[in-house]
Design an enzyme around this catalytic site. Structure first.
Site, PDB file in Angstrom:
ATOM      1  N   THR A 175       0.854  -1.176   0.000  1.00  0.00           N
ATOM      2  CA  THR A 175       0.000   0.000   0.000  1.00  0.00           C
ATOM      3  C   THR A 175       0.897   1.235   0.000  1.00  0.00           C
ATOM      4  O   THR A 175       1.886   1.283   0.724  1.00  0.00           O
ATOM      5  CB  THR A 175      -0.943   0.055   1.215  1.00  0.00           C
ATOM      6  OG1 THR A 175      -1.762  -1.112   1.202  1.00  0.00           O
ATOM      7  CG2 THR A 175      -1.854   1.268   1.183  1.00  0.00           C
ATOM      8  N   ARG A 203     -12.514  -9.139  -2.867  1.00  0.00           N
ATOM      9  CA  ARG A 203     -12.286  -8.517  -1.547  1.00  0.00           C
ATOM     10  C   ARG A 203     -11.854  -7.049  -1.740  1.00  0.00           C
ATOM     11  O   ARG A 203     -10.962  -6.738  -2.519  1.00  0.00           O
ATOM     12  CB  ARG A 203     -11.204  -9.285  -0.803  1.00  0.00           C
ATOM     13  CG  ARG A 203     -10.816  -8.720   0.563  1.00  0.00           C
ATOM     14  CD  ARG A 203      -9.639  -7.784   0.468  1.00  0.00           C
ATOM     15  NE  ARG A 203      -9.118  -7.394   1.785  1.00  0.00           N
ATOM     16  CZ  ARG A 203      -8.226  -6.438   1.973  1.00  0.00           C
ATOM     17  NH1 ARG A 203      -7.751  -5.765   0.944  1.00  0.00           N
ATOM     18  NH2 ARG A 203      -7.788  -6.146   3.172  1.00  0.00           N
ATOM     19  N   GLY A 205     -10.499  -3.673   0.378  1.00  0.00           N
ATOM     20  CA  GLY A 205      -9.922  -3.295   1.668  1.00  0.00           C
ATOM     21  C   GLY A 205     -10.316  -1.892   2.079  1.00  0.00           C
ATOM     22  O   GLY A 205     -11.297  -1.319   1.592  1.00  0.00           O
ATOM     23  N   ASP A 206      -9.523  -1.323   2.972  1.00  0.00           N
ATOM     24  CA  ASP A 206      -9.835   0.002   3.527  1.00  0.00           C
ATOM     25  C   ASP A 206      -9.529   1.147   2.578  1.00  0.00           C
ATOM     26  O   ASP A 206     -10.164   2.212   2.647  1.00  0.00           O
ATOM     27  CB  ASP A 206      -9.025   0.211   4.815  1.00  0.00           C
ATOM     28  CG  ASP A 206      -7.527   0.082   4.563  1.00  0.00           C
ATOM     29  OD1 ASP A 206      -7.115  -0.930   3.951  1.00  0.00           O
ATOM     30  OD2 ASP A 206      -6.766   0.980   4.945  1.00  0.00           O
ATOM     31  N   LEU A 227      -3.648  -3.990   7.650  1.00  0.00           N
ATOM     32  CA  LEU A 227      -4.731  -4.931   7.345  1.00  0.00           C
ATOM     33  C   LEU A 227      -6.074  -4.193   7.321  1.00  0.00           C
ATOM     34  O   LEU A 227      -6.604  -3.775   8.352  1.00  0.00           O
ATOM     35  CB  LEU A 227      -4.736  -6.059   8.383  1.00  0.00           C
ATOM     36  CG  LEU A 227      -5.669  -7.232   8.065  1.00  0.00           C
ATOM     37  CD1 LEU A 227      -5.383  -7.831   6.692  1.00  0.00           C
ATOM     38  CD2 LEU A 227      -5.553  -8.317   9.119  1.00  0.00           C
TER      39      LEU A 227
HETATM   40  N1  GLY Z   1      -4.558  -1.626   3.558  1.00  0.00           N
HETATM   41  C1  GLY Z   1      -4.660  -2.319   2.357  1.00  0.00           C
HETATM   42  C2  GLY Z   1      -5.680  -3.362   2.340  1.00  0.00           C
HETATM   43  O1  GLY Z   1      -5.984  -3.975   3.377  1.00  0.00           O
HETATM   44  O2  GLY Z   1      -6.217  -3.620   1.297  1.00  0.00           O
END
Ligand code: GLY
Length: 306
Positions: A175, A203, A205-206, A227
């Protein structure tokens, strides 16, 4: 007073990589600084910085993104502009070179905030983004190795994945993000990622979620790494922006928000923050989080691994 700070992902930098990672971070901040020094906008500065990191195969964004469990690359990116709380994001986008620039197009050319999957890819074509294969040989080899380890470890569901990340923070290394304030006092944030290794197809993510991986307000801007499943629940960049709104400066907001995350979900994370007065802050709970920053008045860019 202008300032910019960028991160190259929370996790653990492999032993042989630090020098290259440091050089990559410095080059990226130089690109954003070029914009800010000439009186340009924070929004363009963070895009320029993240574009450089997306092109650098060492980082998990654009070229060099990590592979899903199925061996594909699905990238997420978001850009946020503080003065109006503007936000543009893409999720699960494939085969383009600069996801952050596509996120900016979502913000500037559509009435939407987030485009995902096939729709995001169609929009990329419409905007003239050319086909680009972001999969590198190195990532393919890592994917084969990790996937084997994962399968042999009796993978059943996400708690196992989380344990794996705790034991091997190098999986998370990735990231990229940048936050900046320009000479007009406007703040912006940009974050781009291939996500996490071995994620399931689809999926998200954030990174592209407003207030989770990316956020900017008139008070400042923040970009997070780590994460995503934890940060989406904490809304880490929104909490950081609220702390700035309550009067904390960027370094104290970074410390406070990481404490909050550690005392709630406790997942691996890192964050960079800029405030409208030109202060920068960063915090992480992983072994490393390569980052680089420059504040008006400094003689050179500062680069650090943790
Ligand atoms: N922080 C990156 C992700 O979890 O996709």
């Amino acid at each position: 007073m202008y300032a910019i700070i960028a991160h190259g992902g929370a996790g653990k930098v492999r032993e042989k990589d630090p020098k290259e990672v440091e050089n990559g971070m410095k080059k990226a901040v130089e690109a954003g600084l070029e914009v800010l020094k000439n009186g340009g906008r924070a929004l363009d500065a963070v895009e320029a910085t993240v574009n450089v990191l997306e092109d650098d195969p060492l980082f998990n964004a654009g070229t060099g993104s990590v592979l899903t469990f199925d061996g594909e690359v699905e990238m997420d990116a978001a850009i946020a502009y503080g003065p109006n709380l503007d936000f543009g994001a893409v999720a699960g986008v494939k085969n383009i070179r600069h996801p952050i620039s596509l996120a900016k197009k979502v913000m500037e050319k559509t009435d939407h905030v987030l485009l995902a999957g096939n729709g995001a890819n169609d929009f990329a074509k419409l905007m003239g983004f050319e086909y680009h294969d972001p999969i590198t040989q190195k990532r393919k080899e890592q994917w084969e190795k990790y996937r084997k380890q994962f399968i042999n470890g009796d993978y059943k569901d996400w708690p196992k994945l989380r344990k794996l990340f705790q034991e091997h923070p190098e999986f998370l290394h990735g990231t990229v993000g940048a936050v900046a304030v320009d000479s007009h006092g406007e703040c912006a944030a940009a974050t781009s990622t291939g996500g996490v290794f071995l994620k399931l197809l689809g999926r998200v993510g954030d990174t592209p979620i407003p207030g989770a991986g990316t956020y900017a307000t008139p008070f400042g801007a923040a970009s997070s790494t780590g994460l995503g499943e934890g940060m989406m629940r904490v809304l880490i960049t929104k909490v950081a922006a609220d702390f700035l709104g309550m009067g904390l400066d960027a370094p104290h907001a970074a410390e406070a928000v990481l404490n909050y995350l550690n005392n709630t979900v406790g997942t691996e994370a890192g964050i960079i923050i800029v405030d409208r007065h030109g202060e920068v802050g960063m915090a992480h709970n992983t072994p490393d989080m390569p980052h680089a920053y420059f504040k008006e008045g400094m003689s050179e860019i500062k680069v650090a691994m943790r």
